[in-house]
Design a protein around this motif. Structure first.
Motif, PDB file in Angstrom:
ATOM      1  N   LYS A   1      -0.070 -10.766   3.007  1.00 31.58           N
ATOM      2  CA  LYS A   1       1.098  -9.954   3.307  1.00 31.58           C
ATOM      3  C   LYS A   1       2.253 -10.862   3.712  1.00 31.58           C
ATOM      4  CE  LYS A   1       2.642  -5.925   5.932  1.00 31.58           C
ATOM      5  NZ  LYS A   1       2.311  -4.925   6.979  1.00 31.58           N
TER       6      LYS A   1
ATOM      7  N   GLU B   1       2.465 -10.437  -7.585  1.00 33.53           N
ATOM      8  CA  GLU B   1       1.369 -10.132  -6.666  1.00 33.53           C
ATOM      9  C   GLU B   1       1.063 -11.300  -5.736  1.00 33.53           C
ATOM     10  OE1 GLU B   1      -1.888  -7.475  -8.199  1.00 33.53           O
ATOM     11  OE2 GLU B   1      -1.202  -8.275 -10.115  1.00 33.53           O
TER      12      GLU B   1
ATOM     13  N   GLY C   1      -0.073  -8.343  -0.400  1.00 37.80           N
ATOM     14  CA  GLY C   1      -1.226  -7.955   0.393  1.00 37.80           C
ATOM     15  C   GLY C   1      -1.731  -6.547   0.136  1.00 37.80           C
ATOM     16  N   CYS C   2      -1.388  -5.965  -0.999  1.00 41.95           N
ATOM     17  CA  CYS C   2      -1.815  -4.591  -1.299  1.00 41.95           C
ATOM     18  C   CYS C   2      -3.327  -4.513  -1.527  1.00 41.95           C
ATOM     19  CB  CYS C   2      -1.093  -4.062  -2.535  1.00 41.95           C
ATOM     20  SG  CYS C   2       0.652  -3.740  -2.278  1.00 41.95           S
ATOM     21  N   THR C   3      -3.937  -3.471  -0.980  1.00 41.44           N
ATOM     22  CA  THR C   3      -5.367  -3.230  -1.197  1.00 41.44           C
ATOM     23  C   THR C   3      -5.602  -1.891  -1.893  1.00 41.44           C
ATOM     24  OG1 THR C   3      -5.539  -2.292   1.043  1.00 41.44           O
ATOM     25  CG2 THR C   3      -6.035  -4.637   0.784  1.00 41.44           C
ATOM     26  N   ASP C   4      -4.523  -1.220  -2.314  1.00 43.79           N
ATOM     27  CA  ASP C   4      -4.653   0.057  -3.011  1.00 43.79           C
ATOM     28  C   ASP C   4      -4.252  -0.126  -4.478  1.00 43.79           C
ATOM     29  OD1 ASP C   4      -1.933  -0.269  -2.881  1.00 43.79           O
ATOM     30  OD2 ASP C   4      -1.501   1.659  -1.921  1.00 43.79           O
TER      31      ASP C   4
ATOM     32  N   THR D   1      -1.733 -12.154  -2.538  1.00 44.79           N
ATOM     33  CA  THR D   1      -2.923 -11.649  -1.843  1.00 44.79           C
ATOM     34  C   THR D   1      -2.667 -11.456  -0.357  1.00 44.79           C
ATOM     35  OG1 THR D   1      -3.701 -13.929  -1.621  1.00 44.79           O
ATOM     36  CG2 THR D   1      -4.522 -12.664  -3.512  1.00 44.79           C
TER      37      THR D   1
ATOM     38  N   ASN E   1       0.817  -1.224   0.000  1.00 41.89           N
ATOM     39  CA  ASN E   1       0.000   0.000   0.000  1.00 41.89           C
ATOM     40  C   ASN E   1       0.850   1.273   0.000  1.00 41.89           C
ATOM     41  OD1 ASN E   1      -2.230  -1.661   0.029  1.00 41.89           O
ATOM     42  ND2 ASN E   1      -2.718  -1.330   2.186  1.00 41.89           N
TER      43      ASN E   1
END
Length: 271
Positions: free
Chosen positions: A60, A56, A38-41, A58, A12
């Motif tokens: 972290k 990538e 674990g990026c959500t942005d 999912t 993020n």
């Protein structure tokens, strides 16, 4: 000149990632590998739009394991590891990389002038213990650092669980280590009170993490065998636990009668 692969773990960091990528592109690297764990942005999208190879996950992974994932995919002669939350000045990073890119060293570590005293001492302990006192407070706990692909292959960097463990394994095979550079990453970094803020009577979360890594990694190294790798010149220390001897009369019997009480006392006190 050696080719360069850049590895950037990301969690993020959409506000700062583009500036980091733009800055490192000035070195014309062979590839920039962004490990989004674990990026959500929009970090992954930004990396792709700027021509990076994106890995990538999912979940972290954590910073070190994300670096390992990037290292597995790297093709360059030199692997440079950066953080995604701030861009380093080009001139300082250029000096940092010159020696390793022109084949004058195998590993380059940073001597952060703003390092926490509580973590600095542990870094010095590890470096001196592994016979590289000159490394000072350099380590793989905090980017930037760089190593050659050859050192990566020879060491157990990829198999290591922690960044400190990876540093220890790398020191075992590294020939020439560049340790003269001091890039202030603490001032450049985004200040997060919950993570960085420490007071005189309490250490911060980041300090705890670094100290924990050092202690666990050193413990793991020492427990590889019964004596932690240290020899005792063939001495049998277990004999000190024996309090009843059958001693023959003759030369030495009088001397034994003098030091036996000391042995018994030592054994009793050490229990």
């Amino acid at each position: 000149m050696r080719s360069l692969s850049v590895i950037i773990p990301v969690f993020n960091e959409e506000k700062t990632l583009k500036a980091v990528i733009t800055g490192i592109k000035l070195f014309q690297p062979l590839e920039i590998i962004v490990v989004a764990n674990g990026c959500t942005d929009h970090s992954s999208t930004i990396a792709k739009e700027n021509g990076c190879i994106v890995i990538e996950h999912t979940e972290k992974l954590g910073q070190h394991l994300a670096r390992v994932e990037g290292a597995k995919k790297a093709n360059g002669d030199v692997l440079l590891f950066l953080d995604a939350d701030f861009a380093l000045p080009f001139s300082e990073l250029q000096q940092f990389l010159t020696s390793i890119l022109f084949e004058n060293c195998d590993v380059t570590v940073n001597q952060n002038p703003k390092e926490h005293p509580s973590t600095e001492v542990w870094k010095k302990i590890v470096a001196e213990w592994k016979g590289h006192k000159e490394c000072g407070k350099g380590s793989f706990c905090k980017a930037p650092f760089a190593l050659t692909k050859e050192v990566l292959v020879k060491s157990d960097f990829i198999k290591s669980t922690y960044s400190v463990e990876a540093f220890i394994e790398t020191l075992k095979v590294a020939g020439r280590i560049e340790h003269r550079h001091e890039i202030d990453t603490k001032t450049l970094n985004r200040f997060r009170p919950s993570h960085h803020n420490g007071f005189f009577h309490k250490i911060s979360c980041s300090e705890k993490r670094v100290i924990k890594e050092h202690v666990e990694s050193i413990s793991k190294e020492l427990l590889r065998d019964k004596r932690g790798g240290y020899k005792d010149a063939g001495r049998n220390r277990e004999i000190l636990a024996i309090q009843n001897y059958n001693v023959q009369k003759g030369v030495g019997s009088e001397l034994y009668s003098l030091w036996r009480p000391a042995v018994v006392c030592y054994c009793s006190c050490s229990k």
